[in-house]
Design a protein around this motif. Structure first.
Motif, PDB file in Angstrom:
ATOM      1  N   ARG A 141       0.820  -1.214   0.000  1.00  0.00           N
ATOM      2  CA  ARG A 141       0.000   0.000   0.000  1.00  0.00           C
ATOM      3  C   ARG A 141       0.858   1.270   0.000  1.00  0.00           C
ATOM      4  O   ARG A 141       0.491   2.277  -0.639  1.00  0.00           O
ATOM      5  CB  ARG A 141      -0.920   0.002   1.206  1.00  0.00           C
ATOM      6  N   GLN A 144       2.087   1.717  -3.536  1.00  0.00           N
ATOM      7  CA  GLN A 144       0.975   2.125  -4.405  1.00  0.00           C
ATOM      8  C   GLN A 144       0.618   3.592  -4.159  1.00  0.00           C
ATOM      9  O   GLN A 144       0.368   4.336  -5.113  1.00  0.00           O
ATOM     10  CB  GLN A 144      -0.238   1.231  -4.171  1.00  0.00           C
ATOM     11  N   ARG A 145       0.597   4.002  -2.908  1.00  0.00           N
ATOM     12  CA  ARG A 145       0.280   5.402  -2.608  1.00  0.00           C
ATOM     13  C   ARG A 145       1.291   6.344  -3.240  1.00  0.00           C
ATOM     14  O   ARG A 145       0.928   7.421  -3.746  1.00  0.00           O
ATOM     15  CB  ARG A 145       0.227   5.634  -1.096  1.00  0.00           C
ATOM     16  N   ALA A 146       2.563   5.926  -3.222  1.00  0.00           N
ATOM     17  CA  ALA A 146       3.620   6.751  -3.806  1.00  0.00           C
ATOM     18  C   ALA A 146       3.690   6.623  -5.323  1.00  0.00           C
ATOM     19  O   ALA A 146       4.541   7.242  -5.960  1.00  0.00           O
ATOM     20  CB  ALA A 146       4.965   6.368  -3.197  1.00  0.00           C
ATOM     21  N   ARG A 147       2.819   5.786  -5.881  1.00  0.00           N
ATOM     22  CA  ARG A 147       2.782   5.513  -7.330  1.00  0.00           C
ATOM     23  C   ARG A 147       4.087   4.928  -7.844  1.00  0.00           C
ATOM     24  O   ARG A 147       4.467   5.121  -9.001  1.00  0.00           O
ATOM     25  CB  ARG A 147       2.383   6.779  -8.107  1.00  0.00           C
ATOM     26  N   ARG A 148       4.766   4.192  -6.956  1.00  0.00           N
ATOM     27  CA  ARG A 148       5.962   3.455  -7.366  1.00  0.00           C
ATOM     28  C   ARG A 148       5.587   2.166  -8.067  1.00  0.00           C
ATOM     29  O   ARG A 148       6.325   1.657  -8.898  1.00  0.00           O
ATOM     30  CB  ARG A 148       6.842   3.137  -6.149  1.00  0.00           C
ATOM     31  N   ALA A 150       1.849  -0.135  -9.448  1.00  0.00           N
ATOM     32  CA  ALA A 150       0.397  -0.191  -9.592  1.00  0.00           C
ATOM     33  C   ALA A 150      -0.137  -1.546  -9.138  1.00  0.00           C
ATOM     34  O   ALA A 150      -1.188  -1.637  -8.510  1.00  0.00           O
ATOM     35  CB  ALA A 150      -0.003   0.063 -11.040  1.00  0.00           C
ATOM     36  N   ARG A 151       0.623  -2.605  -9.455  1.00  0.00           N
ATOM     37  CA  ARG A 151       0.158  -3.962  -9.175  1.00  0.00           C
ATOM     38  C   ARG A 151       1.243  -4.740  -8.420  1.00  0.00           C
ATOM     39  O   ARG A 151       2.442  -4.499  -8.621  1.00  0.00           O
ATOM     40  CB  ARG A 151      -0.186  -4.700 -10.470  1.00  0.00           C
ATOM     41  N   THR A 174      -5.748  -5.297  -7.956  1.00  0.00           N
ATOM     42  CA  THR A 174      -4.366  -4.860  -8.172  1.00  0.00           C
ATOM     43  C   THR A 174      -3.359  -5.705  -7.395  1.00  0.00           C
ATOM     44  O   THR A 174      -2.158  -5.537  -7.582  1.00  0.00           O
ATOM     45  CB  THR A 174      -4.164  -3.381  -7.776  1.00  0.00           C
ATOM     46  N   ASP A 243       4.131  -5.394 -10.830  1.00  0.00           N
ATOM     47  CA  ASP A 243       5.306  -4.528 -10.868  1.00  0.00           C
ATOM     48  C   ASP A 243       6.310  -4.929  -9.789  1.00  0.00           C
ATOM     49  O   ASP A 243       7.474  -4.539  -9.852  1.00  0.00           O
ATOM     50  CB  ASP A 243       4.892  -3.073 -10.631  1.00  0.00           C
TER      51      ASP A 243
END
Length: 319
Positions: A141, A144-148, A150-151, A174, A243
């Motif tokens: 999470r 994902q929050r940092a957009r490092r 997506a999945r 995801t 990812d």
């Protein structure tokens, strides 16, 4: 690239005499991998303390506050399996920090390892089975929050089903959760009327379906285990399209484990680790490793399984 590791071994939980949790394994593991030059001391990092903010990406505000303030009810402490102490709080925060940092490093280096973590029985609003916070879920999470990423895919090869992780990511397309575990081991199946998310009296050991669960009979050996894993891994990675993979490399399928009920050898578990890393390398997906459980009749057996995991990981980053 060098292999980097995180160890929270110096954060020890005071436990009653005869407690079955092998807290000593963490320091033994750290010392063994440094002595064997698998990870030089300068690449053995002490994890930062995870923030309350990042824990709340997964866990409820009430549960985090009760852990921090020592206001867990007696039944909540029994469910976790540890008595509350400030040491328990510090270790739990540090173990989560180690997985978050290892996951971040894996995105850079391809493979990284937390010599703790894999606390997959922790749910959003309670802990159980020696698991306070769910480090794997928090790491996912946070990234994902940092957009490092997506999945993500979680490959859980501890001998116990990752029920807390499955519950946290239920219905989330995801995150793919794969667990290969003992059919007759903790967590035990509960009657269907019990809600796996309930916090009522004694909701211990409830199984929660993951994206893919493979249940194994008692006595499963190397050949049977590795054949099932070889079949599952390509399907998991293809469906997950991750990812990042977080891999729980539990030592408890080992034949010498008190709780595992499996018959895997040291060599079989090394091959298991290599299969996971090979499958991920083939498709160019980074892997963050956590060591998860291990309850050997001889603690040295558990430590050896974990040392072997580090050795396999090191070979992949230096190849």
């Amino acid at each position: 690239m060098p292999l980097h590791a995180w160890s929270s071994a110096r954060y020890v939980i005071p436990l009653p005499e005869g407690h079955r949790f092998p807290i000593a394994k963490y320091a033994l593991l750290r010392d063994r991998v440094i002595a064997a030059d698998l990870i030089p001391a300068e690449r053995m990092h002490e994890p930062a303390r995870a923030s309350v903010d990042v824990l709340r990406l997964v866990h409820t505000e009430r549960y985090v506050a009760n852990v921090v303030n020592g206001t867990l009810a007696d039944d909540e402490q029994r469910r976790i399996g540890f008595p509350w102490s400030p040491h328990l709080v510090e270790r739990s925060f540090r173990a989560v920090g180690g997985t978050c940092e290892a996951a971040d490093a894996a995105l850079r280096d391809g493979v990284a390892i937390n010599l703790a973590g894999g606390t997959h029985h922790a749910f959003a609003d309670h802990g159980e089975g020696f698991c306070v916070f769910n480090d794997v879920a928090v790491a996912v999470r946070s990234l994902q929050r940092a957009r490092r990423i997506a999945r993500a895919a979680i490959i859980d090869l501890d001998v116990h089903q990752g029920n807390g992780t499955h519950a946290i990511f239920a219905g989330d397309s995801t995150v793919y959760t794969f667990s290969m575990h003992g059919a007759h081991n903790y967590p035990f199946r509960a009657p269907p009327e019990i809600d796996p998310h309930a916090t009522g009296p004694n909701p211990y050991g409830v199984r929660v379906a993951g994206t893919l669960d493979i249940e194994l009979p008692d006595g499963t050996d190397d050949a049977a285990y590795l054949a099932l894993l070889a079949d599952a891994l390509p399907r998991v990675l293809s469906a997950a399209a991750p990812d990042l993979v977080i891999y729980l490399a539990g030592a408890d399928p080992h034949e010498g484990d008190r709780l595992g009920r499996m018959c895997l050898t040291f060599a079989g578990l090394e091959r298991r680790d290599a299969m996971v890393l090979e499958a991920c390398r083939e498709i160019g997906v980074p892997v963050a490793i956590t060591i998860a459980g291990g309850y050997g009749r001889e603690i040295e057996d558990t430590v050896q399984v974990h040392v072997n995991t580090v050795r396999v990981a090191r070979a992949f980053v230096t190849a």
